[in-house]
Design an enzyme around this catalytic site. Structure first.
Site, short mmCIF file in Angstrom:
data_model
loop_
_atom_site.label_atom_id
_atom_site.label_comp_id
_atom_site.label_asym_id
_atom_site.label_seq_id
_atom_site.Cartn_x
_atom_site.Cartn_y
_atom_site.Cartn_z
N GLY A 166 0.83 -1.20 0.00
CA GLY A 166 0.00 0.00 0.00
C GLY A 166 0.87 1.26 0.00
O GLY A 166 0.55 2.25 -0.67
N ASP A 167 1.96 1.22 0.73
CA ASP A 167 2.88 2.37 0.79
C ASP A 167 3.55 2.58 -0.57
O ASP A 167 3.72 3.72 -1.03
CB ASP A 167 3.94 2.16 1.87
CG ASP A 167 3.31 1.86 3.22
OD1 ASP A 167 2.22 2.40 3.49
OD2 ASP A 167 3.92 1.10 4.01
P1 ADP Z 1 -2.18 -2.36 1.88
O1 ADP Z 1 -0.74 -2.69 2.06
O2 ADP Z 1 -2.50 -0.92 2.11
O3 ADP Z 1 -3.13 -3.31 2.58
P2 ADP Z 1 -2.81 -3.83 -0.56
O4 ADP Z 1 -2.50 -5.12 0.09
O5 ADP Z 1 -4.19 -3.63 -1.07
O6 ADP Z 1 -2.42 -2.55 0.30
O7 ADP Z 1 -1.78 -3.70 -1.78
C1 ADP Z 1 -1.58 -2.52 -2.52
C2 ADP Z 1 -1.37 -2.84 -3.99
O8 ADP Z 1 -0.23 -3.70 -4.13
C3 ADP Z 1 -2.52 -3.57 -4.65
O9 ADP Z 1 -3.47 -2.65 -5.16
C4 ADP Z 1 -1.79 -4.34 -5.77
O10 ADP Z 1 -1.52 -3.45 -6.85
C5 ADP Z 1 -0.45 -4.68 -5.12
N1 ADP Z 1 -0.46 -6.01 -4.47
C6 ADP Z 1 -0.52 -6.29 -3.14
N2 ADP Z 1 -0.51 -7.62 -2.92
C7 ADP Z 1 -0.42 -8.21 -4.12
C8 ADP Z 1 -0.37 -9.58 -4.59
N3 ADP Z 1 -0.40 -10.61 -3.73
N4 ADP Z 1 -0.30 -9.79 -5.92
C9 ADP Z 1 -0.28 -8.77 -6.79
N5 ADP Z 1 -0.33 -7.47 -6.42
C10 ADP Z 1 -0.41 -7.19 -5.12
#
Ligand code: ADP
Length: 310
Positions: free
Chosen positions: A250-251
Site C-alpha cells: 500500500g505504501d
Molecule cells: P495495503 O498494504 O495498504 O493493505 P494492498 O495489500 O491492497 O495494500 O496492496 C496494494 C497494492 O499492491 C494492490 O493494489 C496491488 O496493486 C499490489 N499487491 C498487493 N498484494 C499483491 C499480490 N499478492 N499480488 C499482486 N499485487 C499485489
C-alpha cells in the site's frame, strides 16, 4: 519535491526463522534492521523511483538516530523534528512467507513538540508540490492532526495524499485531502459496514468523494484496486505474481501515485504506475522496496479500465 510525513516512525526489525510458535525460543537464519513506519516506506520507494523526496516527521532517542543515519546512507534528504521520547521498534517474524508482527506504540509526544512539528511543516510547504501523510499517530497526537496538516497544505495549493486508518482517517477526510488510499478493511471501518462486491465498494467510495475528497483509491491486494478519480470509476487489474512479502505494498502504491501526479501523468498512467509499484513491492522480501526495472515491465501488464455503468 514530494514531502513525506511520518509521525510514528519505527526501527523495523525482521527476524527470519524456520519455525515459529508461541512460547518457544528460536534462532533467526537472517535478521535485518531498517527505517520503518509507513511514511518512511513511501519515502524509500520514491527515492528508488528517482523522485525528489524530502522526509519529515518526528524522531527521538537512539532509534531516531538510527533512522536518520539510514536515510543519510541512502542519500535521502530529511528534516525531522527531534522529540524527547525514543522512536518505537516494530518486530516482524517471517516464517516461510508468513509474517507475524508486534508493533510498538510509539513515544509520548508533548503539545509543544507537536506544535514544533506544525512550524516545521509550514516551513517546508513552500518547497513541496505534493505531501503524503501516512500511518497512525503516536500517543499524545490528536486524531485531528492530519486534518490540520491538510488545511495548511491546501492553503499553499499543495495536494495531499492521505493513507491512514480509523479515527485519523475519518478526521482527515473532513479536511478534504486531494486523495485517500484505504484498503478494503480500512474502508469498511470508515463506513462502518461490510463491503462485498464492486458495487458496495463503489457506493462507499462515492460517499467519501461527496464529503470532499477528489480522488479515492481502494487497494485490494492481489485483486488490484478500484479508483474514483474526479467522478469517474476505474478498475485496476494486476498480473498474477508469486508474492514474497506484500507488507508495504500500500505504501509503494502511494509512492507510485505521488510520483505519477508529480510528473503530471494522465489518470490511467498514474494509476498503472501506482499499481505496478504495489506489485513490485509484493515481489520483494524487504518492506517498502521496489525494483524500478520490474516496475517498468509491470506497468505494461497492469490493466486500467473505465468501469461501465458507474
Ligand atoms: P495495503 O498494504 O495498504 O493493505 P494492498 O495489500 O491492497 O495494500 O496492496 C496494494 C497494492 O499492491 C494492490 O493494489 C496491488 O496493486 C499490489 N499487491 C498487493 N498484494 C499483491 C499480490 N499478492 N499480488 C499482486 N499485487 C499485489
Amino acid at each position: 519535491m514530494i514531502l513525506t510525513v511520518t509521525l510514528n516512525a519505527s526501527v523495523d526489525i525482521r527476524f527470519t526463522v524456520k519455525e515459529f510458535r508461541r512460547g518457544g525460543v528460536f534462532r533467526s537464519t537472517d535478521d535485518k534492521q531498517s527505517a520503518g513506519g509507513k511514511g518512511l516506506n513511501v519515502t524509500r520507494v520514491l527515492a528508488q523511483l528517482g523522485a525528489p523526496v524530502l522526509a519529515t516527521g518526528l524522531l527521538g532517542g537512539s532509534n531516531g538516530d538510527f533512522i536518520a543515519t539510514e536515510l543519510d546512507a541512502r542519500g535521502i534528504e530529511h528534516a525531522f523534528v527531534r522529540i524527547a521520547g525514543n522512536t518505537r521498534v516494530c518486530i516482524a517474524i517471517l516464517e516461510e512467507g508468513v509474517q507475524t508482527e508486534v508493533l510498538g506504540r510509539g513515544p509520548n509526544v508533548s503539545g509543544a513538540e507537536l506544535e514544533g512539528f506544525f512550524s516545521q511543516f509550514r516551513r517546508l510547504l513552500p518547497r513541496a508540490k505534493i505531501v503524503t501523510l501516512s500511518g497512525g499517530l503516536p500517543p499524545g497526537v490528536p486524531a485531528g492532526t492530519y486534518g490540520r496538516l491538510i488545511e495548511a497544505a491546501k492553503g499553499h495549493g499543495v495536494a495531499v495524499i492521505l493513507d491512514t486508518s480509523g479515527a485519523p482517517l475519518a478526521a482527515g477526510i473532513k479536511a478534504g485531502p486531494f486523495a485517500v488510499k484505504p484498503n478494503r478493511s480500512e474502508l469498511e471501518t470508515l463506513v462502518n459496514r461490510r463491503l462485498d462486491g464492486e458495487a458496495d465498494l463503489a457506493r462507499a467510495m462515492s460517499e467519501i468523494a461527496q464529503s470532499g475528497v477528489e480522488n479515492v483509491i481502494v487497494s485490494l491486494g492481489a485483486q488490484g484496486a478500484l479508483a474514483l478519480v474526479q467522478g469517474r470509476f476505474y478498475r485496476v487489474t494486476v498480473p498474477r505474481i508469486k508474492a514474497v512479502n506484500p507488507v508495504g505494498s500500500g505504501d509503494a502504491t502511494v509512492a507510485g501515485l505521488a510520483w505519477g501526479i508529480y510528473q503530471g501523468l494522465e489518470v490511467q498512467s498514474a494509476l498503472a504506475l501506482a499499481a505496478a509499484c504495489g506489485v513490485s513491492n509484493a515481489m520483494e522480501l524487504d518492506t517498502g522496496c521496489i525494483d524500478p526495472a520490474a516496475v517498468e515491465k509491470l506497468i505494461t501488464e497492469v490493466k486500467v479500465e473505465r468501469m461501465a455503468g458507474l
